[in-house]
Motif scaffolding. Structure first.
Motif, PDB file in Angstrom:
ATOM      1  N   ASN A 286     -20.730 100.544 -43.043  1.00  0.00           N
ATOM      2  CA  ASN A 286     -21.285  99.522 -43.948  1.00  0.00           C
ATOM      3  C   ASN A 286     -20.260  98.456 -44.344  1.00  0.00           C
ATOM      4  OD1 ASN A 286     -23.772 100.935 -43.981  1.00  0.00           O
ATOM      5  ND2 ASN A 286     -22.866 102.373 -45.429  1.00  0.00           N
ATOM      6  N   LEU A 287     -19.576  97.921 -43.361  1.00  0.00           N
ATOM      7  CA  LEU A 287     -18.625  96.837 -43.626  1.00  0.00           C
ATOM      8  C   LEU A 287     -19.051  95.594 -42.849  1.00  0.00           C
ATOM      9  CD1 LEU A 287     -15.252  98.820 -43.293  1.00  0.00           C
ATOM     10  CD2 LEU A 287     -16.232  97.910 -45.422  1.00  0.00           C
ATOM     11  N   THR A 288     -18.845  94.434 -43.451  1.00  0.00           N
ATOM     12  CA  THR A 288     -19.048  93.181 -42.728  1.00  0.00           C
ATOM     13  C   THR A 288     -17.669  92.690 -42.292  1.00  0.00           C
ATOM     14  OG1 THR A 288     -21.027  92.714 -43.998  1.00  0.00           O
ATOM     15  CG2 THR A 288     -19.996  90.841 -42.888  1.00  0.00           C
ATOM     16  N   VAL A 289     -17.500  92.695 -40.970  1.00  0.00           N
ATOM     17  CA  VAL A 289     -16.181  92.424 -40.395  1.00  0.00           C
ATOM     18  C   VAL A 289     -16.178  91.037 -39.765  1.00  0.00           C
ATOM     19  CG1 VAL A 289     -14.457  93.236 -38.726  1.00  0.00           C
ATOM     20  CG2 VAL A 289     -15.944  94.896 -39.890  1.00  0.00           C
ATOM     21  N   GLY A 290     -15.346  90.142 -40.280  1.00  0.00           N
ATOM     22  CA  GLY A 290     -15.209  88.806 -39.697  1.00  0.00           C
ATOM     23  C   GLY A 290     -13.979  88.764 -38.822  1.00  0.00           C
ATOM     24  N   LEU A 291     -14.152  88.224 -37.610  1.00  0.00           N
ATOM     25  CA  LEU A 291     -13.000  88.033 -36.734  1.00  0.00           C
ATOM     26  C   LEU A 291     -12.899  86.548 -36.463  1.00  0.00           C
ATOM     27  CD1 LEU A 291     -14.647  90.836 -35.425  1.00  0.00           C
ATOM     28  CD2 LEU A 291     -12.274  91.091 -34.770  1.00  0.00           C
ATOM     29  N   CYS A 292     -11.707  85.987 -36.609  1.00  0.00           N
ATOM     30  CA  CYS A 292     -11.588  84.536 -36.607  1.00  0.00           C
ATOM     31  C   CYS A 292     -10.428  84.062 -35.739  1.00  0.00           C
ATOM     32  CB  CYS A 292     -11.361  84.072 -38.056  1.00  0.00           C
ATOM     33  SG  CYS A 292     -11.109  82.301 -38.217  1.00  0.00           S
ATOM     34  N   GLY A 293     -10.692  83.058 -34.902  1.00  0.00           N
ATOM     35  CA  GLY A 293      -9.616  82.442 -34.112  1.00  0.00           C
ATOM     36  C   GLY A 293      -9.922  82.499 -32.630  1.00  0.00           C
ATOM     37  N   ASP A 294      -8.973  83.038 -31.872  1.00  0.00           N
ATOM     38  CA  ASP A 294      -9.128  83.105 -30.415  1.00  0.00           C
ATOM     39  C   ASP A 294      -9.780  84.427 -30.040  1.00  0.00           C
ATOM     40  OD1 ASP A 294      -8.923  83.211 -27.695  1.00  0.00           O
ATOM     41  OD2 ASP A 294      -6.823  82.592 -27.617  1.00  0.00           O
ATOM     42  N   LEU A 295     -11.093  84.422 -30.036  1.00  0.00           N
ATOM     43  CA  LEU A 295     -11.819  85.668 -29.772  1.00  0.00           C
ATOM     44  C   LEU A 295     -12.026  85.881 -28.272  1.00  0.00           C
ATOM     45  CD1 LEU A 295     -14.486  85.540 -32.643  1.00  0.00           C
ATOM     46  CD2 LEU A 295     -12.054  86.130 -32.738  1.00  0.00           C
ATOM     47  N   LYS A 296     -11.666  84.854 -27.488  1.00  0.00           N
ATOM     48  CA  LYS A 296     -11.818  84.957 -26.037  1.00  0.00           C
ATOM     49  C   LYS A 296     -10.641  85.717 -25.426  1.00  0.00           C
ATOM     50  CE  LYS A 296     -12.271  82.118 -21.912  1.00  0.00           C
ATOM     51  NZ  LYS A 296     -12.223  80.754 -21.377  1.00  0.00           N
ATOM     52  N   PHE A 297      -9.438  85.222 -25.696  1.00  0.00           N
ATOM     53  CA  PHE A 297      -8.247  85.821 -25.079  1.00  0.00           C
ATOM     54  C   PHE A 297      -7.609  86.888 -25.964  1.00  0.00           C
ATOM     55  CE2 PHE A 297      -8.207  81.423 -23.202  1.00  0.00           C
ATOM     56  CZ  PHE A 297      -8.483  81.811 -21.903  1.00  0.00           C
ATOM     57  N   GLY A 298      -8.032  87.005 -27.210  1.00  0.00           N
ATOM     58  CA  GLY A 298      -7.392  87.953 -28.138  1.00  0.00           C
ATOM     59  C   GLY A 298      -7.785  89.388 -27.817  1.00  0.00           C
TER      60      GLY A 298
END
Ligand code: NCD
Length: 308
Positions: free
Chosen positions: A149-161
């Protein structure tokens, strides 16, 4: 011989076990001080690293073991044209366990197939980075006390990261997790990751280009560096590198118990003014990485004992 190439090589139960071991190491370090006496870890790093390599080394020393290895392709026989498989066979004669980082996706898997000792993927190109995910999971566990039950935001270079790909894959196994994927159009999460980890399992996610709009909904914010070394041209990198900069002004919209994470190294993505915010957890993440690597080395060496 068991190797850890992908975070899915560890079951959810095994992740729980590793977390429990890491917490016990934190509470009782002396108990583990000789646990790997007489054992050798080889760190084979064909790509630059500060945290991953040195935390593996510190982990092995704190377990009473020894470390051999190299920290660049130039200083190994890769520079003479040796294959990854031959290097892995060779190192199997000298060490008990390998941690390998390589710019080519899949190289640690090739090494694992050739080696007669366990191989840990310490980052392969823009693909995976399972031990960073172990650091991330212990951080989430220690800060939030749960994965569900967490809302996880991932931000930035999500392609190569690669850390992003492994973390999404890991977190998608817990109930009630939602993802907010924040990136420029050009740096979205690759479709193979979305397909396998999210779509097939019906995990809810949204994609957006705006950190400001998303930040208020998040329990975790995982910032990442634009991966310059994976770009085909410098112009694109320069255009995209400062797409997101987390600063105290943007944080005004965030929850008071947000957990701010970053695998590091940071370039400009988080202003240093954020470092003193109690929600900033990226240096705690560094320390957690060492404890989880200790737990993983212990587990794999223990398992290997029974295979010989
Ligand atoms: C990450 C990596 O190597 O993928 N660093 C790390 O291991 N902590 C992230 C990055 O280099 O941006």
């Amino acid at each position: 011989m068991r190797s850890i190439i992908d975070i899915l090589d560890l079951s959810v139960e095994e992740l729980d076990e590793l977390i429990a071991t890491a917490c016990d190491i934190i509470d009782h370090p002396a108990k583990y001080a000789e646990a790997c006496h007489g054992k050798k870890l080889a760190t084979l790093f064909f790509e630059p690293s500060t945290r991953t390599r040195l935390s593996f080394e510190a982990a092995m020393y704190e377990l009473g073991g020894n470390v051999i290895g190299f920290s660049s392709a130039n200083s190994s026989s890769a520079a003479k044209g040796e294959s990854v498989a031959d290097t892995a066979k060779t190192i199997s004669c000298y060490a008990d366990i390998i941690a390998m980082r390589h710019p080519k996706e899949g190289a640690p898997r090739i090494a694992a197939q050739a080696a007669t000792i366990p191989v840990i993927n310490a980052g392969d190109g823009g693909h995976n980075h399972p031990t960073q995910t172990l650091a991330d999971l212990l951080t989430i566990w220690r800060e939030k006390g749960r994965f569900e039950n967490l809302t996880v935001g991932l931000c930035g270079d999500l392609k190569f990261g690669r850390t992003v790909h492994s973390l999404i894959t890991a977190m998608s196994r817990y109930a009630g997790v939602k993802f907010v994927l924040i990136s420029p159009e050009e740096l979205k999460v690759p479709s193979y990751v979305k397909e396998e980890a999210l779509k097939k399992k019906g995990i809810p996610y949204v994609q957006t280009t705006s950190l400001e709009d998303a930040i208020g909904d998040l329990d975790i914010l995982y910032m990442t560096r634009v991966q310059r070394e994976r770009f085909f041209n410098e112009e694109d990198y320069l255009r995209l590198k400062d797409s997101y900069i987390l600063d105290p002004k943007k944080l005004k919209r965030a929850k008071s118990d947000l957990v701010i994470m970053h695998p590091l190294p940071r370039v400009n993505e988080i202003s240093v003014a954020v470092d003193d915010d109690p929600r900033a957890c990226y240096f705690k993440q560094v320390l957690n990485g060492k404890y989880m690597r200790m737990a993983l080395i212990l587990k794999l060496l223990e398992e290997a004992k029974y295979e010989h």
